[in-house]
Design a protein around this motif. Structure first.
Motif, PDB file in Angstrom:
ATOM      1  N   CYS A 106       0.864  -1.256  -0.019  1.00 40.30           N
ATOM      2  CA  CYS A 106      -0.055   0.139   0.065  1.00 40.30           C
ATOM      3  C   CYS A 106       0.903   1.231   0.095  1.00 40.30           C
ATOM      4  N   ASN A 107       0.586   2.221  -0.638  1.00 38.79           N
ATOM      5  CA  ASN A 107       1.396   3.452  -0.830  1.00 38.79           C
ATOM      6  C   ASN A 107       0.780   4.562   0.460  1.00 38.79           C
ATOM      7  N   MET A 108       0.050   3.963   1.325  1.00 37.86           N
ATOM      8  CA  MET A 108      -0.275   4.643   2.440  1.00 37.86           C
ATOM      9  C   MET A 108       0.233   3.948   3.782  1.00 37.86           C
ATOM     10  N   ILE A 212     -12.121   8.429   2.430  1.00 33.41           N
ATOM     11  CA  ILE A 212     -11.775   9.809   2.548  1.00 33.41           C
ATOM     12  C   ILE A 212     -11.921  10.205   4.202  1.00 33.41           C
ATOM     13  N   ASP A 213     -11.178  10.893   4.740  1.00 36.57           N
ATOM     14  CA  ASP A 213     -11.191  10.998   6.226  1.00 36.57           C
ATOM     15  C   ASP A 213     -11.330  12.300   6.640  1.00 36.57           C
ATOM     16  N   ARG A 222      -4.043  12.361   8.210  1.00 39.53           N
ATOM     17  CA  ARG A 222      -4.390  10.859   8.675  1.00 39.53           C
ATOM     18  C   ARG A 222      -3.865   9.940   7.450  1.00 39.53           C
ATOM     19  N   ARG A 223      -4.043  10.336   6.153  1.00 38.60           N
ATOM     20  CA  ARG A 223      -3.697   9.288   5.178  1.00 38.60           C
ATOM     21  C   ARG A 223      -2.609   9.665   4.178  1.00 38.60           C
ATOM     22  N   LEU A 224      -1.400  10.131   4.578  1.00 42.92           N
ATOM     23  CA  LEU A 224      -0.379  10.536   4.131  1.00 42.92           C
ATOM     24  C   LEU A 224       0.138   9.341   3.209  1.00 42.92           C
ATOM     25  N   SER A 231      -3.194  13.170  -0.892  1.00 46.94           N
ATOM     26  CA  SER A 231      -4.005  12.852  -2.109  1.00 46.94           C
ATOM     27  C   SER A 231      -5.542  13.134  -2.027  1.00 46.94           C
ATOM     28  N   PHE A 232      -5.994  14.116  -1.262  1.00 45.46           N
ATOM     29  CA  PHE A 232      -7.182  14.599  -0.943  1.00 45.46           C
ATOM     30  C   PHE A 232      -7.689  15.197  -2.094  1.00 45.46           C
TER      31      PHE A 232
END
Length: 453
Positions: A106-108, A212-213, A222-224, A231-232
């Motif tokens: 996973c890239n996160m 999407i958090d 949170r999802r870097l 990525s938002f």
């Protein structure tokens, strides 16, 4: 025939005026997964619930309520009937479900995720074994349809593998005259308008779940991504363009929001942002979900269930005002609780191991104990071996799990057998905020509370 109020009927307390001027209360039949209005007098008798009250409803009223499974024959074992339905659907050979993890990476690196991700080269032999198993399902004369869920890691990191496998699956479906369905779960960071078009039109993905958090600053914290970038904007812009330009009109888009103490105050801002981007569309639904243990300890940030349910009721009202899709009440009766309760469903990890539960692959500890087979060890289209939770309905029926006493069992199924056995209570939020949800249904129908100005 003697009638009784169904154990799976929820009855709201608020009185409304409907479009005809009647005084009504809202009701919900979990056996039909349907909300409906009941005139106030009938509602009062249902609320009393004793035999004399039910009889006083009258033949015509009882006939209508029976058609909705709001009242049932006293001779019926309702729990037994619901569990029989679950068992029959779980064992039905016509529908097969396969969750395929095309990559372990996973890239996160989200801190609440219980998976352990790592890079590994594509094992072509393993890909062939997985394809052969799914092809055998299509060839099985008992099978009518096969549903493939692409899961991760991040499945779009292995888009070439998804393409290759899908081509073979579609060919097998066409050869044998069977239905093929696909859905994909993604972190959204690799979505582009072109990728969305390919997923839906070429790879036949009918449903997409994107996480999407929060609004941009919160989500990107949170999802870097591992490269330090957010990525938002890329994710939301790609979805918004696809919806606006109707390039994938048949694609159902679910936006999942993982919620805990660190972002619960940001959900409302995200809902506003999504509406401003143009995602208030029948094509899109938002699904806030409380963060829970996934082989890891999230107790420091996990929200208490009733507290979460109160906040969710607020988000529901806001989403409805913004025109966002946010299901007020469950609208589908479950066929099976989850993959772990049906041997006709399985999860295949990147190394060719077969799991029953989706929270076992790539999860330290659970990964070692949750393997039920390998692809090599399964014969053709034979169902997977029994896993840890295939006896779930027996436990519910025997009273070993409190789900057997819950009025939402037909639409919940117990939520997550794994969490129950680990000592967590995974009851869905609707168990605690259904009155507010029924009020949302009433408002959506244009009903006004009695006494409101």
């Amino acid at each position: 025939m003697t009638w009784a109020r169904s154990r799976y009927l929820l009855l709201g307390d608020t009185e409304y005026r409907d479009g005809a001027g009647r005084t009504v209360r809202m009701a919900y039949s979990a056996r039909d997964a349907a909300a409906f209005a009941v005139d106030a007098d009938t509602a009062a008798l249902l609320a009393r619930g004793d035999a004399d009250a039910i009889a006083a409803i009258g033949a015509d009223g009882l006939s209508d309520l029976a058609a909705r499974h709001a009242v049932v024959d006293t001779a019926e074992d309702e729990l037994g009937a619901v569990l029989a339905g679950y068992r029959a659907a779980s064992d039905a050979p016509g529908a097969r479900g396969v969750t395929i993890m095309p990559t372990s990476y996973c890239n996160m690196a989200c801190d609440y995720c219980g998976q352990e991700h790592f890079k590994a080269p594509v094992d072509r032999a393993r890909v062939e074994r997985v394809v052969a198993r799914v092809e055998a399902m299509f060839a099985d004369p008992e099978v009518d349809e096969v549903t493939v869920t692409w899961f991760g890691g991040e499945p779009l990191l292995a888009l070439r593998v998804v393409r290759d496998m899908t081509r073979r699956f579609l060919a097998a479906a066409g050869e044998h005259g069977k239905r093929y369905r696909a859905r994909l779960v993604t972190n959204g960071s690799l979505l582009t308008p072109r990728t969305l078009h390919e997923l839906h039109h070429d790879l036949k993905v009918a449903a997409l779940e994107v996480t999407i958090d929060g609004p941009q600053a919160v989500h990107d914290r949170r999802r870097l991504k591992r490269n330090g970038r957010g990525s938002f904007h890329r994710t939301v812009a790609a979805l918004a363009r696809a919806v606006r330009e109707r390039t994938v009109p048949g694609l159902r888009i679910g936006i999942r929001m993982n919620v805990d103490e660190t972002n619960e105050d940001d959900v409302a801002d995200l809902l506003v942002d999504l509406a401003c981007f143009g995602l208030a569309s029948p094509q899109v639904e938002v699904h806030p979900m409380p963060v829970h243990s996934w082989g890891n300890d999230v107790s420091a940030v996990e929200l208490e269930a009733r507290r979460y349910a109160r906040r969710e009721a607020e988000w529901l009202r806001l989403a409805r005002r913004l025109g966002l899709g946010f299901p007020a009440m469950p609208n589908v009766v479950k066929r099976t609780t989850c993959a772990a309760t049906s041997r006709r469903r399985e999860i295949l990890d990147p190394s060719g191991r077969v799991f029953a539960c989706s929270e076992h692959p790539l999860v330290p500890g659970a990964e070692a104990t949750g393997v039920v087979a390998t692809v090599d060890g399964l014969a053709d289209s034979a169902p997977r071996p029994a896993g840890q939770f295939d006896d779930w309905y027996d436990q519910v029926g025997d009273g070993k799990q409190q789900c057997g006493r819950c009025p939402l069992l037909p639409v919940c199924g117990g939520s997550c057998p794994k969490l129950w056995r680990e000592g967590h209570r995974p009851c869905p939020s609707v168990k605690f905020n259904w009155p507010e949800r029924l009020d949302a249904v009433a408002r959506g129908l244009g009903y006004r509370p009695v006494g409101a100005g």
